[in-house]
Design a protein around this motif. Structure first.
Motif, PDB file in Angstrom:
ATOM      1  N   ALA A  38      -3.717  -0.743   2.469  1.00 55.75           N
ATOM      2  CA  ALA A  38      -2.998  -1.892   3.028  1.00 55.75           C
ATOM      3  C   ALA A  38      -1.496  -1.718   2.826  1.00 55.75           C
ATOM      4  O   ALA A  38      -0.697  -1.995   3.734  1.00 55.75           O
ATOM      5  N   MET A  39      -1.100  -1.238   1.649  1.00 49.31           N
ATOM      6  CA  MET A  39       0.331  -1.053   1.364  1.00 49.31           C
ATOM      7  C   MET A  39       0.940  -0.030   2.331  1.00 49.31           C
ATOM      8  O   MET A  39       2.083  -0.180   2.772  1.00 49.31           O
ATOM      9  N   ALA A  40       0.168   1.006   2.646  1.00 49.56           N
ATOM     10  CA  ALA A  40       0.650   2.024   3.587  1.00 49.56           C
ATOM     11  C   ALA A  40       0.900   1.382   4.958  1.00 49.56           C
ATOM     12  O   ALA A  40       1.951   1.583   5.581  1.00 49.56           O
ATOM     13  N   LYS A  41      -0.066   0.580   5.431  1.00 48.96           N
ATOM     14  CA  LYS A  41       0.091  -0.071   6.751  1.00 48.96           C
ATOM     15  C   LYS A  41       1.232  -1.081   6.732  1.00 48.96           C
ATOM     16  O   LYS A  41       1.985  -1.224   7.699  1.00 48.96           O
ATOM     17  N   LEU A  42       1.347  -1.800   5.622  1.00 48.52           N
ATOM     18  CA  LEU A  42       2.423  -2.795   5.518  1.00 48.52           C
ATOM     19  C   LEU A  42       3.788  -2.108   5.561  1.00 48.52           C
ATOM     20  O   LEU A  42       4.714  -2.596   6.199  1.00 48.52           O
ATOM     21  N   ALA A  43       3.896  -0.972   4.878  1.00 47.44           N
ATOM     22  CA  ALA A  43       5.181  -0.270   4.847  1.00 47.44           C
ATOM     23  C   ALA A  43       5.595   0.121   6.258  1.00 47.44           C
ATOM     24  O   ALA A  43       6.734  -0.144   6.679  1.00 47.44           O
ATOM     25  N   THR A  44       4.673   0.714   7.020  1.00 48.60           N
ATOM     26  CA  THR A  44       5.054   1.115   8.385  1.00 48.60           C
ATOM     27  C   THR A  44       5.301  -0.126   9.246  1.00 48.60           C
ATOM     28  O   THR A  44       6.252  -0.163  10.032  1.00 48.60           O
ATOM     29  N   GLY A  45       4.482  -1.148   9.062  1.00 50.96           N
ATOM     30  CA  GLY A  45       4.660  -2.392   9.828  1.00 50.96           C
ATOM     31  C   GLY A  45       6.005  -3.044   9.544  1.00 50.96           C
ATOM     32  O   GLY A  45       6.682  -3.541  10.449  1.00 50.96           O
ATOM     33  N   LEU A  46       6.402  -3.049   8.295  1.00 57.22           N
ATOM     34  CA  LEU A  46       7.692  -3.663   7.931  1.00 57.22           C
ATOM     35  C   LEU A  46       8.848  -2.867   8.521  1.00 57.22           C
ATOM     36  O   LEU A  46       9.815  -3.440   9.043  1.00 57.22           O
ATOM     37  N   VAL A  47       8.745  -1.546   8.454  1.00 56.55           N
ATOM     38  CA  VAL A  47       9.822  -0.704   8.998  1.00 56.55           C
ATOM     39  C   VAL A  47       9.922  -0.922  10.516  1.00 56.55           C
ATOM     40  O   VAL A  47      11.018  -1.027  11.069  1.00 56.55           O
ATOM     41  N   GLU A  48       8.769  -1.042  11.178  1.00 56.40           N
ATOM     42  CA  GLU A  48       8.797  -1.343  12.630  1.00 56.40           C
ATOM     43  C   GLU A  48       9.501  -2.670  12.908  1.00 56.40           C
ATOM     44  O   GLU A  48      10.077  -2.877  13.972  1.00 56.40           O
ATOM     45  N   ARG A  49       9.446  -3.580  11.955  1.00 55.25           N
ATOM     46  CA  ARG A  49      10.076  -4.905  12.133  1.00 55.25           C
ATOM     47  C   ARG A  49      11.507  -4.954  11.603  1.00 55.25           C
ATOM     48  O   ARG A  49      12.059  -6.020  11.391  1.00 55.25           O
ATOM     49  N   GLY A  50      12.080  -3.795  11.309  1.00 53.33           N
ATOM     50  CA  GLY A  50      13.508  -3.762  10.973  1.00 53.33           C
ATOM     51  C   GLY A  50      13.830  -3.670   9.492  1.00 53.33           C
ATOM     52  O   GLY A  50      14.996  -3.744   9.104  1.00 53.33           O
ATOM     53  N   VAL A  51      12.801  -3.520   8.638  1.00 59.12           N
ATOM     54  CA  VAL A  51      13.091  -3.352   7.209  1.00 59.12           C
ATOM     55  C   VAL A  51      13.594  -1.927   6.976  1.00 59.12           C
ATOM     56  O   VAL A  51      12.978  -0.956   7.409  1.00 59.12           O
ATOM     57  N   ARG A  52      14.766  -1.809   6.327  1.00 64.35           N
ATOM     58  CA  ARG A  52      15.285  -0.479   5.988  1.00 64.35           C
ATOM     59  C   ARG A  52      15.535  -0.379   4.488  1.00 64.35           C
ATOM     60  O   ARG A  52      15.934   0.670   3.995  1.00 64.35           O
ATOM     61  N   ARG A  53      15.380  -1.504   3.794  1.00 65.98           N
ATOM     62  CA  ARG A  53      15.679  -1.547   2.358  1.00 65.98           C
ATOM     63  C   ARG A  53      14.427  -2.061   1.659  1.00 65.98           C
ATOM     64  O   ARG A  53      14.053  -3.215   1.813  1.00 65.98           O
ATOM     65  N   LEU A  54      13.787  -1.143   0.898  1.00 64.78           N
ATOM     66  CA  LEU A  54      12.441  -1.438   0.420  1.00 64.78           C
ATOM     67  C   LEU A  54      12.322  -1.113  -1.068  1.00 64.78           C
ATOM     68  O   LEU A  54      12.711  -0.035  -1.515  1.00 64.78           O
ATOM     69  N   VAL A  55      11.774  -2.069  -1.826  1.00 65.57           N
ATOM     70  CA  VAL A  55      11.492  -1.845  -3.243  1.00 65.57           C
ATOM     71  C   VAL A  55       9.980  -1.795  -3.398  1.00 65.57           C
ATOM     72  O   VAL A  55       9.271  -2.648  -2.838  1.00 65.57           O
ATOM     73  N   VAL A  56       9.465  -0.788  -4.103  1.00 66.72           N
ATOM     74  CA  VAL A  56       8.020  -0.647  -4.263  1.00 66.72           C
ATOM     75  C   VAL A  56       7.675  -0.596  -5.749  1.00 66.72           C
ATOM     76  O   VAL A  56       8.296   0.150  -6.511  1.00 66.72           O
ATOM     77  N   ALA A  57       6.681  -1.400  -6.158  1.00 69.37           N
ATOM     78  CA  ALA A  57       6.258  -1.408  -7.564  1.00 69.37           C
ATOM     79  C   ALA A  57       4.875  -0.793  -7.691  1.00 69.37           C
ATOM     80  O   ALA A  57       3.930  -1.227  -7.031  1.00 69.37           O
ATOM     81  N   GLY A  58       4.768   0.238  -8.543  1.00 64.71           N
ATOM     82  CA  GLY A  58       3.494   0.925  -8.775  1.00 64.71           C
ATOM     83  C   GLY A  58       3.603   2.397  -8.441  1.00 64.71           C
ATOM     84  O   GLY A  58       4.146   2.748  -7.388  1.00 64.71           O
ATOM     85  N   GLY A  59       3.123   3.251  -9.345  1.00 67.39           N
ATOM     86  CA  GLY A  59       3.205   4.697  -9.135  1.00 67.39           C
ATOM     87  C   GLY A  59       2.366   5.151  -7.950  1.00 67.39           C
ATOM     88  O   GLY A  59       2.867   5.774  -7.006  1.00 67.39           O
ATOM     89  N   GLU A  60       1.064   4.816  -7.985  1.00 67.77           N
ATOM     90  CA  GLU A  60       0.182   5.201  -6.873  1.00 67.77           C
ATOM     91  C   GLU A  60       0.623   4.489  -5.597  1.00 67.77           C
ATOM     92  O   GLU A  60       0.594   5.062  -4.505  1.00 67.77           O
ATOM     93  N   THR A  61       1.003   3.244  -5.733  1.00 70.70           N
ATOM     94  CA  THR A  61       1.461   2.464  -4.581  1.00 70.70           C
ATOM     95  C   THR A  61       2.663   3.148  -3.929  1.00 70.70           C
ATOM     96  O   THR A  61       2.708   3.300  -2.703  1.00 70.70           O
ATOM     97  N   SER A  62       3.611   3.586  -4.743  1.00 75.71           N
ATOM     98  CA  SER A  62       4.783   4.286  -4.199  1.00 75.71           C
ATOM     99  C   SER A  62       4.354   5.549  -3.464  1.00 75.71           C
ATOM    100  O   SER A  62       4.873   5.866  -2.387  1.00 75.71           O
ATOM    101  N   GLY A  63       3.388   6.274  -4.061  1.00 75.05           N
ATOM    102  CA  GLY A  63       2.893   7.506  -3.424  1.00 75.05           C
ATOM    103  C   GLY A  63       2.355   7.209  -2.035  1.00 75.05           C
ATOM    104  O   GLY A  63       2.657   7.921  -1.072  1.00 75.05           O
ATOM    105  N   SER A  64       1.554   6.134  -1.882  1.00 75.23           N
ATOM    106  CA  SER A  64       0.968   5.897  -0.573  1.00 75.23           C
ATOM    107  C   SER A  64       2.017   5.361   0.411  1.00 75.23           C
ATOM    108  O   SER A  64       1.972   5.695   1.597  1.00 75.23           O
ATOM    109  N   VAL A  65       2.980   4.600  -0.073  1.00 71.40           N
ATOM    110  CA  VAL A  65       4.040   4.095   0.818  1.00 71.40           C
ATOM    111  C   VAL A  65       4.900   5.253   1.339  1.00 71.40           C
ATOM    112  O   VAL A  65       5.164   5.377   2.540  1.00 71.40           O
ATOM    113  N   VAL A  66       5.302   6.121   0.413  1.00 72.04           N
ATOM    114  CA  VAL A  66       6.173   7.233   0.789  1.00 72.04           C
ATOM    115  C   VAL A  66       5.465   8.157   1.778  1.00 72.04           C
ATOM    116  O   VAL A  66       6.058   8.648   2.732  1.00 72.04           O
TER     117      VAL A  66
END
Ligand code: ADP
Length: 423
Positions: free
Chosen positions: A339-367
């Protein structure tokens, strides 16, 4: 590019990158070995983050040599092999085998072995590694689940994982300065010693060793050994002094994604929610399909223009246990990470360019969802967490925080360390 670094894990890579930035080198950290064509931009130091600490020695050697080739192709004048300051390794490796393979590939006879960093309570005397006031083997590291460290004498540890001779530069020599160390290294080299453990009691000793290592094509150690390396390039007129961690400006909407349930992150999420909008993800709803992710994105779309918001799966231990009972521990984690992976791409599509991510594994999947392959390292937000900007056509400002890092107001203050603004 001057200094090419190969780190055996990703938090260690960030730690090293932060030291290099503080010493005035423009530094980029890559996630794994980049494709041959990937251009990291204009940098003084490049840190390739591997995950090679606890894998088979042959695989660690293979990955490290691939990293070396990438760094050589970019003109690295010196290579630093970075491992843990507690020398995390097994009887077979991977520090010895990787160091030997790198020496051989570089056509070199000798390197130093220096995990010490007195500021972080790691010192070496007569070759023995101390963690605070205790020998490594009595520091708790003797009970590590993956690589128990039961031998504090690094000469012996290194000898057990190498084919070539291991020696020691004692503190008495280090205290006499860089010339004395260089002379001793020469004597040991004449004796066929390939790996030289170095005593270190003060951070200043690391600068002396760094100076003495100017002529070595390969240096190995913890992040502390990087303290003394940039100055060598400055002495040769190859390196200016860059303002610590200058980053390009990145403008866009701001959001936080939190997938860590650690004590620190729970406090930080509560702090952020005090006055800012948030959407809480329920793993059991995620199991029913993409509805919850779409709902979260719709929530975000409406509010992004008003300022930063958070989407989080962060939950108290009781809630996590309940989700795990129904879904299983692994599936619950996978659902949240996907879900975090989909949210990250979804947010970027909506104009987010400044993103803070909490969690080691979570960061891995977002990146990985955002296809970020390299990060330019900026100012320190909190120990272990720098501001970063992704390298590539459409840069993103990112702060990637492992669960337990950061002060209570980390999630809101992080944006202040990222150059740029929201529309
Ligand atoms: P940390 O850095 O704190 O270890 P990670 O992101 O590495 O954080 O790991 C947290 C794990 O917990 C991830 O796999 C994540 O998907 C999972 N997780 C997050 N929220 C929940 C939840 N509410 N229920 C169950 N698992 C969760």
């Amino acid at each position: 590019m001057l200094l090419g670094c190969i780190a055996d894990d990703s938090t260690g890579a960030t730690d090293l990158a932060a030291v290099l930035v503080a010493e005035g080198m423009r530094t980029v950290q890559t996630i794994g070995v980049p494709d041959a064509g990937t251009d990291p931009g204009d940098v003084d130091a490049l840190v390739v983050a591997l995950k090679s600490r606890s894998i088979q020695p042959s695989a660690a050697v293979h990955q490290s040599l691939a990293a070396l080739r990438y760094l050589q192709e970019r003109g690295a004048k010196q290579i630093l092999f970075k491992y843990c300051s507690t020398f995390d390794s097994t009887r077979e490796g991977n520090i010895g085998p990787v160091a030997e393979a790198l020496l051989e590939a570089l056509g070199e006879e000798q390197t130093i072995v220096c995990p010490a960093y007195p500021t972080l309570n790691r010192s070496i005397f007569r070759g023995h590694l101390f963690v605070g006031d205790r020998l490594l083997s009595e520091s708790g590291m003797e009970k590590h689940p993956l690589n128990p460290m039961t031998e504090p004498d690094l000469v012996r540890v290194m000898a057990s994982q190498s084919r070539r001779k291991v020696g020691l530069v004692r503190y008495d020599t280090v205290r006499d300065g860089a010339d004395a160390v260089r002379t001793r290294l020469g004597e040991l080299r004449a004796d066929g010693v390939a790996h030289v453990v170095t005593d270190v009691i003060y951070d200043e000793d690391l600068r002396i060793l760094g100076e003495a290592a100017a002529g070595l094509k390969l240096v190995t150690g913890g992040s502390g050994i990087a303290l003394g390396l940039p100055e060598n390039f400055r002495r040769q007129g190859l390196l200016g002094r860059h303002e610590a961690g200058e980053l390009p400006e990145v403008d866009g909407y701001e959001a936080v994604l939190a997938g860590s349930c650690s004590v620190a992150t729970r406090g930080q999420v509560a702090d952020f929610l005090n006055g800012r909008p948030g959407f809480k993800l329920d793993p059991q709803k995620l199991a029913d399909g993409d509805g919850a992710v779409e709902e979260a994105l719709a929530f975000a779309q409406e509010r992004l223009k008003d300022g930063p918001l958070i989407i989080y799966a962060t939950a108290e231990p009781g809630e996590v246990a309940a989700a795990q009972t129904v879904l299983g521990r692994e599936r619950a984690g996978e659902l949240v990470e996907a879900a975090m992976a989909k949210l990250a791409t979804g947010l970027v599509e909506r104009g987010v360019r400044r993103l803070v991510v909490a969690g080691g594994e979570t960061s891995g999947s977002v990146v990985s969802a955002l296809k970020v392959s390299a990060l330019r390292i900026g100012q320190k937000i909190d120990p272990g967490v720098p501001a970063t900007v992704s390298v590539g056509d459409r840069p993103l400002a990112l702060a990637l925080k492992s669960g337990n890092f950061g002060t209570p107001n980390f999630l809101s203050k992080a944006f202040g360390f990222m150059p740029g603004k929201r529309p």
